[in-house]
Design a protein around this motif. Structure first.
Motif, short mmCIF file in Angstrom:
data_model
loop_
_atom_site.label_atom_id
_atom_site.label_comp_id
_atom_site.label_asym_id
_atom_site.label_seq_id
_atom_site.Cartn_x
_atom_site.Cartn_y
_atom_site.Cartn_z
N PRO A 86 0.83 -1.21 0.00
CA PRO A 86 0.00 0.00 0.00
C PRO A 86 0.86 1.26 0.00
N GLY A 87 0.44 2.28 -0.75
CA GLY A 87 1.16 3.53 -0.78
C GLY A 87 2.29 3.60 -1.78
N MET A 88 2.52 2.49 -2.50
CA MET A 88 3.58 2.47 -3.52
C MET A 88 2.96 2.55 -4.91
N ARG A 89 3.61 3.28 -5.80
CA ARG A 89 3.18 3.41 -7.19
C ARG A 89 4.15 2.64 -8.07
N ASN A 90 3.62 1.73 -8.89
CA ASN A 90 4.45 0.90 -9.76
C ASN A 90 4.30 1.32 -11.22
N VAL A 91 5.43 1.44 -11.91
CA VAL A 91 5.45 1.77 -13.32
C VAL A 91 6.20 0.68 -14.07
N VAL A 92 5.50 -0.05 -14.94
CA VAL A 92 6.12 -1.09 -15.76
C VAL A 92 6.66 -0.43 -17.02
N ASP A 96 18.53 -15.94 -26.14
CA ASP A 96 19.42 -17.04 -26.53
C ASP A 96 20.73 -16.81 -25.81
N ASP A 97 21.79 -17.49 -26.23
CA ASP A 97 23.06 -17.39 -25.50
C ASP A 97 23.68 -16.01 -25.54
N THR A 98 23.34 -15.20 -26.53
CA THR A 98 24.02 -13.92 -26.70
C THR A 98 23.07 -12.72 -26.80
N HIS A 99 21.79 -12.92 -26.49
CA HIS A 99 20.82 -11.83 -26.54
C HIS A 99 19.87 -11.94 -25.35
N CYS A 100 19.42 -10.80 -24.87
CA CYS A 100 18.47 -10.81 -23.77
C CYS A 100 17.42 -9.72 -23.97
N ARG A 101 16.25 -9.93 -23.40
CA ARG A 101 15.21 -8.91 -23.35
C ARG A 101 15.02 -8.56 -21.88
N ASN A 102 15.04 -7.26 -21.58
CA ASN A 102 15.09 -6.82 -20.20
C ASN A 102 13.82 -6.11 -19.78
N PHE A 103 13.46 -6.29 -18.52
CA PHE A 103 12.24 -5.74 -17.97
C PHE A 103 12.57 -4.94 -16.72
N LEU A 104 11.89 -3.80 -16.58
CA LEU A 104 12.16 -2.90 -15.46
C LEU A 104 10.84 -2.38 -14.90
N ILE A 105 10.72 -2.42 -13.58
CA ILE A 105 9.58 -1.83 -12.90
C ILE A 105 10.12 -0.86 -11.85
N ILE A 106 9.61 0.36 -11.88
CA ILE A 106 9.98 1.37 -10.90
C ILE A 106 8.86 1.47 -9.88
N SER A 107 9.20 1.27 -8.63
CA SER A 107 8.20 1.34 -7.56
C SER A 107 8.65 2.41 -6.57
N ARG A 108 7.75 3.33 -6.23
CA ARG A 108 8.14 4.41 -5.34
C ARG A 108 6.96 4.84 -4.48
N ALA A 109 7.27 5.46 -3.35
CA ALA A 109 6.23 5.97 -2.48
C ALA A 109 5.40 7.02 -3.22
N GLN A 110 4.09 6.89 -3.11
CA GLN A 110 3.20 7.83 -3.78
C GLN A 110 3.36 9.24 -3.22
N ASP A 151 2.76 13.74 -4.18
CA ASP A 151 2.17 14.75 -5.06
C ASP A 151 3.25 15.32 -5.98
N ASN A 152 2.84 15.75 -7.16
CA ASN A 152 3.75 16.38 -8.12
C ASN A 152 5.00 15.54 -8.38
N ASP A 153 4.75 14.25 -8.64
CA ASP A 153 5.85 13.31 -8.90
C ASP A 153 5.49 12.45 -10.11
N PRO A 154 5.53 13.02 -11.32
CA PRO A 154 5.07 12.30 -12.51
C PRO A 154 5.96 11.12 -12.87
N ASP A 155 5.35 10.10 -13.46
CA ASP A 155 6.08 8.88 -13.83
C ASP A 155 7.21 9.17 -14.82
N HIS A 156 6.95 10.06 -15.78
CA HIS A 156 7.91 10.24 -16.87
C HIS A 156 9.26 10.76 -16.37
N VAL A 157 9.29 11.44 -15.26
CA VAL A 157 10.56 11.92 -14.71
C VAL A 157 11.46 10.74 -14.36
#
Length: 357
Positions: free
Chosen positions: A149-155, A262-276, A278-284
């Protein structure tokens, strides 16, 4: 003329990775792959070409190949609860069985008219696939704040790198590179001697923590996440980096994992989670992480070969990656000895007896 010798890879057998869960796409990537919102979407995991689709209310993963003339099912269309191959119209249900052949509707469907399916789940808004579930001994990796609770997640949209997934993991946990790859972005280059943390194995996780000098915060961008770093790294490729920010003591988590394409390539995933806040837009925050990744990518893709090698020269300050490589090697060997050996190697805790601040 001297011939360049290819260094021997650390992991000669990577089949043990098939026992782990790996993300192959985000939920949004699947939903936008086709106007229907249900796919199919083509992905590759450990060299296996897969088609991902939502059939009958659940997401499924199957070999991306029609049994008839081997056309890609990812080029097909989801109709009702089936994938239709758009070459000759064969339709497959969620179990991978052919349920309709337009050319011969009056004939029995051949027993071999099927494609392999794999265990598939949606978690953290990511689609996860496990190619080998026969041992059923691994879980989707730990994420500390997805349901807090209170955390904002951005995939963040996934991104591909021309390197092995092991290289990407080491890059994210490398404590020596900050001063040189990210000077003024993530770190003050004056602090180029990294700490050597205590590193432990706990129930399939590599755990360690560091405390960067708090005075660095005055020399970094305002949105640079700087605070105490606590790492919980689920083997083989996931990292939960939890921070208590110096500027206001709020919680901030960077969660990342790499899919071994495969052995020489990867696909990467990132999630940013932060305390909710005011005036804290995701794009920053997403824009800042993009800058960091753009600093890392050319360096990591320059490593040759893409696979990690035991012939690389290591130092005591490489403790984290040294312990990671040791565990990977042990898991690779243990898997050839059977489930019991593999589970013991994965789950047995190992304390760090040489704690050095």
């Amino acid at each position: 003329m001297t011939t360049q010798v290819q260094p021997k890879p650390l992991l000669e057998d990577r089949t043990f990775l098939r026992h782990f869960w790996h993300p192959v796409c985000t939920r949004e990537e699947l939903e936008t792959a086709h106007p229907s919102g249900r796919g199919p979407l083509a992905v590759t995991l450990l060299g296996n070409r897969l088609a991902i689709a939502k059939l009958g209310g659940k997401i499924v993963a199957m070999d991306d190949r029609c049994a008839h003339r081997f056309a890609a099912l990812s080029k097909g269309t989801v109709i009702d609860d089936t994938i239709r191959c758009n070459y000759h119209g064969w339709r497959y249900d969620s179990s991978g069985k052919t349920v309709h052949i337009p050319a011969c509707p009056e004939l029995p469907i051949p027993r071999k008219a099927a494609t392999n399916t794999y265990q598939c789940v949606l978690k953290y808004d990511l689609v996860w696939v496990r190619l080998d579930s026969s041992w059923d001994c691994t879980d989707v990796p730990y994420f500390s704040d997805w349901d807090t609770p209170g955390m904002r997640n951005v995939v963040v949209p996934s991104y591909g790198w021309n390197t092995a997934a092991e290289r990407r993991w080491e890059n994210f946990t490398d404590l020596s590179h900050f001063a040189f790859v990210h000077p003024g972005t993530l770190y003050d280059p004056a602090y180029d001697k990294p700490p050597i943390p205590s590193v432990e194995r706990v129930d399939g996780e590599l755990r360690f923590a560091i405390k960067p000098p708090p005075e660095m915060i005055d020399k970094l961008p305002e949105n640079a996440p700087m605070g105490t770093f606590t790492y919980r790294c689920t083997m083989p490729f996931s990292i939960n980096l939890k921070l208590e920010l110096y500027k206001d003591s709020s919680a901030f988590t960077l969660w990342t994992t790499s899919c071994p394409v495969d052995d020489t390539h990867c696909r990467n995933f990132l999630i940013i989670s932060r305390a909710q806040k005011d005036n804290d837009p995701d794009h920053v925050h997403t824009a800042f992480q993009k800058v960091v990744l753009q600093e890392d990518q050319p360096i990591i893709e320059s490593q040759f070969p893409a696979e990690i090698s035991a012939e690389e020269v290591s130092l005591p300050t490489d403790k984290v990656s040294n312990q990671y490589r040791k565990w990977l090697r042990e898991l690779s060997i243990a898997a050839t000895e059977g489930k019991e050996s593999f589970v013991r190697t994965l789950k047995t805790g190992v304390k760090d007896e040489s704690v050095k601040a």
